[in-house]
Design a protein around this motif. Structure first.
Motif, PDB file in Angstrom:
ATOM      1  N   GLU A  12       0.814  -1.211   0.000  1.00 36.46           N
ATOM      2  CA  GLU A  12       0.000   0.000   0.000  1.00 36.46           C
ATOM      3  C   GLU A  12       0.850   1.265   0.000  1.00 36.46           C
ATOM      4  OE1 GLU A  12      -0.959   0.772   4.669  1.00 36.46           O
ATOM      5  OE2 GLU A  12      -2.278  -0.611   3.611  1.00 36.46           O
ATOM      6  N   ASN A  13       2.184   1.110  -0.051  1.00 42.62           N
ATOM      7  CA  ASN A  13       3.034   2.299   0.033  1.00 42.62           C
ATOM      8  C   ASN A  13       4.278   2.244  -0.857  1.00 42.62           C
ATOM      9  OD1 ASN A  13       4.380   0.319   1.368  1.00 42.62           O
ATOM     10  ND2 ASN A  13       4.796   1.501   3.208  1.00 42.62           N
ATOM     11  N   ALA A  14       4.236   1.463  -1.923  1.00 38.18           N
ATOM     12  CA  ALA A  14       5.409   1.367  -2.796  1.00 38.18           C
ATOM     13  C   ALA A  14       4.999   1.022  -4.222  1.00 38.18           C
ATOM     14  CB  ALA A  14       6.380   0.308  -2.271  1.00 38.18           C
ATOM     15  N   VAL A  15       5.808   1.468  -5.153  1.00 39.10           N
ATOM     16  CA  VAL A  15       5.584   1.218  -6.579  1.00 39.10           C
ATOM     17  C   VAL A  15       5.903  -0.229  -6.918  1.00 39.10           C
ATOM     18  CG1 VAL A  15       6.537   1.729  -8.876  1.00 39.10           C
ATOM     19  CG2 VAL A  15       6.019   3.591  -7.292  1.00 39.10           C
ATOM     20  N   ARG A  16       5.133  -0.779  -7.816  1.00 37.09           N
ATOM     21  CA  ARG A  16       5.425  -2.069  -8.434  1.00 37.09           C
ATOM     22  C   ARG A  16       5.045  -1.954  -9.908  1.00 37.09           C
ATOM     23  NH1 ARG A  16       7.340  -2.576  -4.174  1.00 37.09           N
ATOM     24  NH2 ARG A  16       7.300  -4.341  -2.749  1.00 37.09           N
ATOM     25  N   PHE A  17       5.765  -2.693 -10.732  1.00 40.29           N
ATOM     26  CA  PHE A  17       5.350  -2.919 -12.110  1.00 40.29           C
ATOM     27  C   PHE A  17       5.000  -4.393 -12.180  1.00 40.29           C
ATOM     28  CE2 PHE A  17       8.057   0.812 -12.596  1.00 40.29           C
ATOM     29  CZ  PHE A  17       7.305   1.595 -13.456  1.00 40.29           C
ATOM     30  N   GLY A  18       3.999  -4.727 -12.974  1.00 42.62           N
ATOM     31  CA  GLY A  18       3.584  -6.110 -13.020  1.00 42.62           C
ATOM     32  C   GLY A  18       3.155  -6.563 -14.389  1.00 42.62           C
TER      33      GLY A  18
ATOM     34  N   PHE B 141       0.028  -5.507 -18.676  1.00 39.03           N
ATOM     35  CA  PHE B 141       1.128  -4.824 -18.007  1.00 39.03           C
ATOM     36  C   PHE B 141       0.506  -3.768 -17.105  1.00 39.03           C
ATOM     37  CE2 PHE B 141       3.767  -1.039 -17.717  1.00 39.03           C
ATOM     38  CZ  PHE B 141       4.942  -1.556 -17.208  1.00 39.03           C
ATOM     39  N   PHE B 142       1.048  -3.599 -15.903  1.00 35.67           N
ATOM     40  CA  PHE B 142       0.536  -2.531 -15.053  1.00 35.67           C
ATOM     41  C   PHE B 142       1.633  -1.862 -14.241  1.00 35.67           C
ATOM     42  CE2 PHE B 142       0.275  -6.235 -12.246  1.00 35.67           C
ATOM     43  CZ  PHE B 142       0.738  -5.739 -11.033  1.00 35.67           C
TER      44      PHE B 142
ATOM     45  N   ASP C  87      10.706  -1.908 -22.143  1.00 39.88           N
ATOM     46  CA  ASP C  87      11.699  -2.486 -23.054  1.00 39.88           C
ATOM     47  C   ASP C  87      11.909  -3.973 -22.758  1.00 39.88           C
ATOM     48  OD1 ASP C  87      12.139  -0.190 -24.497  1.00 39.88           O
ATOM     49  OD2 ASP C  87      13.983   0.352 -23.454  1.00 39.88           O
ATOM     50  N   ILE C  88      11.688  -4.376 -21.514  1.00 40.59           N
ATOM     51  CA  ILE C  88      11.818  -5.778 -21.115  1.00 40.59           C
ATOM     52  C   ILE C  88      10.461  -6.482 -21.203  1.00 40.59           C
ATOM     53  CG2 ILE C  88      12.414  -7.333 -19.200  1.00 40.59           C
ATOM     54  CD1 ILE C  88      14.844  -5.857 -20.342  1.00 40.59           C
ATOM     55  N   ILE C  89       9.446  -5.864 -20.640  1.00 41.37           N
ATOM     56  CA  ILE C  89       8.097  -6.438 -20.627  1.00 41.37           C
ATOM     57  C   ILE C  89       7.333  -5.808 -21.793  1.00 41.37           C
ATOM     58  CG2 ILE C  89       5.988  -6.747 -19.273  1.00 41.37           C
ATOM     59  CD1 ILE C  89       7.728  -6.447 -16.758  1.00 41.37           C
ATOM     60  N   ARG C  90       7.543  -6.370 -22.973  1.00 45.23           N
ATOM     61  CA  ARG C  90       7.084  -5.751 -24.209  1.00 45.23           C
ATOM     62  C   ARG C  90       5.662  -6.126 -24.613  1.00 45.23           C
ATOM     63  NH1 ARG C  90      12.406  -7.168 -25.252  1.00 45.23           N
ATOM     64  NH2 ARG C  90      11.743  -9.189 -25.938  1.00 45.23           N
TER      65      ARG C  90
ATOM     66  N   ILE D  24      -2.909  -4.805 -23.005  1.00 49.24           N
ATOM     67  CA  ILE D  24      -3.264  -3.521 -22.421  1.00 49.24           C
ATOM     68  C   ILE D  24      -2.238  -3.139 -21.353  1.00 49.24           C
ATOM     69  CG2 ILE D  24      -5.751  -3.671 -22.847  1.00 49.24           C
ATOM     70  CD1 ILE D  24      -6.101  -4.551 -19.910  1.00 49.24           C
ATOM     71  N   ALA D  25      -2.175  -1.853 -21.065  1.00 50.72           N
ATOM     72  CA  ALA D  25      -1.339  -1.340 -19.979  1.00 50.72           C
ATOM     73  C   ALA D  25      -2.244  -0.514 -19.074  1.00 50.72           C
ATOM     74  CB  ALA D  25      -0.209  -0.482 -20.533  1.00 50.72           C
ATOM     75  N   ILE D  26      -2.101  -0.733 -17.774  1.00 53.68           N
ATOM     76  CA  ILE D  26      -2.951  -0.057 -16.794  1.00 53.68           C
ATOM     77  C   ILE D  26      -2.067   0.666 -15.790  1.00 53.68           C
ATOM     78  CG2 ILE D  26      -4.653  -0.388 -14.963  1.00 53.68           C
ATOM     79  CD1 ILE D  26      -5.533  -2.962 -16.410  1.00 53.68           C
ATOM     80  N   GLN D  27      -2.413   1.911 -15.514  1.00 51.34           N
ATOM     81  CA  GLN D  27      -1.783   2.658 -14.429  1.00 51.34           C
ATOM     82  C   GLN D  27      -2.780   2.647 -13.288  1.00 51.34           C
ATOM     83  OE1 GLN D  27      -1.134   6.383 -16.453  1.00 51.34           O
ATOM     84  NE2 GLN D  27       1.017   5.899 -16.734  1.00 51.34           N
ATOM     85  N   ALA D  28      -2.424   2.015 -12.181  1.00 53.00           N
ATOM     86  CA  ALA D  28      -3.369   1.838 -11.086  1.00 53.00           C
ATOM     87  C   ALA D  28      -2.827   2.384  -9.773  1.00 53.00           C
ATOM     88  CB  ALA D  28      -3.691   0.355 -10.925  1.00 53.00           C
ATOM     89  N   SER D  29      -3.733   2.956  -8.998  1.00 52.17           N
ATOM     90  CA  SER D  29      -3.390   3.401  -7.650  1.00 52.17           C
ATOM     91  C   SER D  29      -4.311   2.759  -6.619  1.00 52.17           C
ATOM     92  CB  SER D  29      -3.478   4.926  -7.541  1.00 52.17           C
ATOM     93  OG  SER D  29      -4.786   5.362  -7.846  1.00 52.17           O
TER      94      SER D  29
END
Length: 141
Positions: free
Chosen positions: A57-63, A85-86, A110-113, A117-122
């Motif tokens: 709940e307090n840090a960035v992740r890419f998934g 991708f998110f 560049d790695i997770i190509r 869809i790509a989602i920006q979530a908070s």
């Protein structure tokens, strides 16, 4: 600004998710407090719900998640494998960490190509199965 994406576990996990095996999601996180590189955070099975359960709940992740999408196009019903991708930037994330997401997303992509869809979530609602399916239904990929 160069971003270190050299952790071999990132590419290994990405390859595992792409295959039709057990691992169906992965997340990556900043490798240290300087936020100049990434490392594999986690990978696993259980789809969207399992992945969501690991997000802080307090840090960035890419998934990256492999999902089975049920599509009904012109009377034809079928399941299709799709990839999501998110970027995860919850409200309690420190401001400087949030600011780096926009700059670092291209290096991660560049790695997770390959993603439908790509989602920006908070918020977890933005990564729910229902929301992912809505976005996939609007996607042609």
């Amino acid at each position: 600004m160069a971003v270190d994406m050299s952790d071999p576990a990132i590419m290994e996990a990405y390859t595992e998710v792409r295959k039709a095996g057990e691992v169906d999601w992965m997340t990556i996180e900043y490798a240290d407090s300087k936020r100049k590189g990434f490392k594999l955070s986690q990978k696993g099975t259980g789809g969207v719900a399992a992945c969501l359960a690991t997000l802080p709940e307090n840090a960035v992740r890419f998934g990256y998640i492999r999902v089975e999408y049920h599509q009904d196009a012109e009377g034809e019903v079928g399941n299709r494998t799709k990839f999501v991708f998110f970027s995860w930037t919850p409200e309690k994330t420190p401001v400087m960490e949030k600011a780096k997401v926009t700059v670092h997303t291209p290096a991660v992509r560049d790695i997770i190509r390959d993603a439908s869809i790509a989602i920006q979530a908070s918020d977890a609602i933005e990564l729910s199965v229902e929301e992912i399916n809505k976005k996939l239904s609007k996607s042609n990929y």
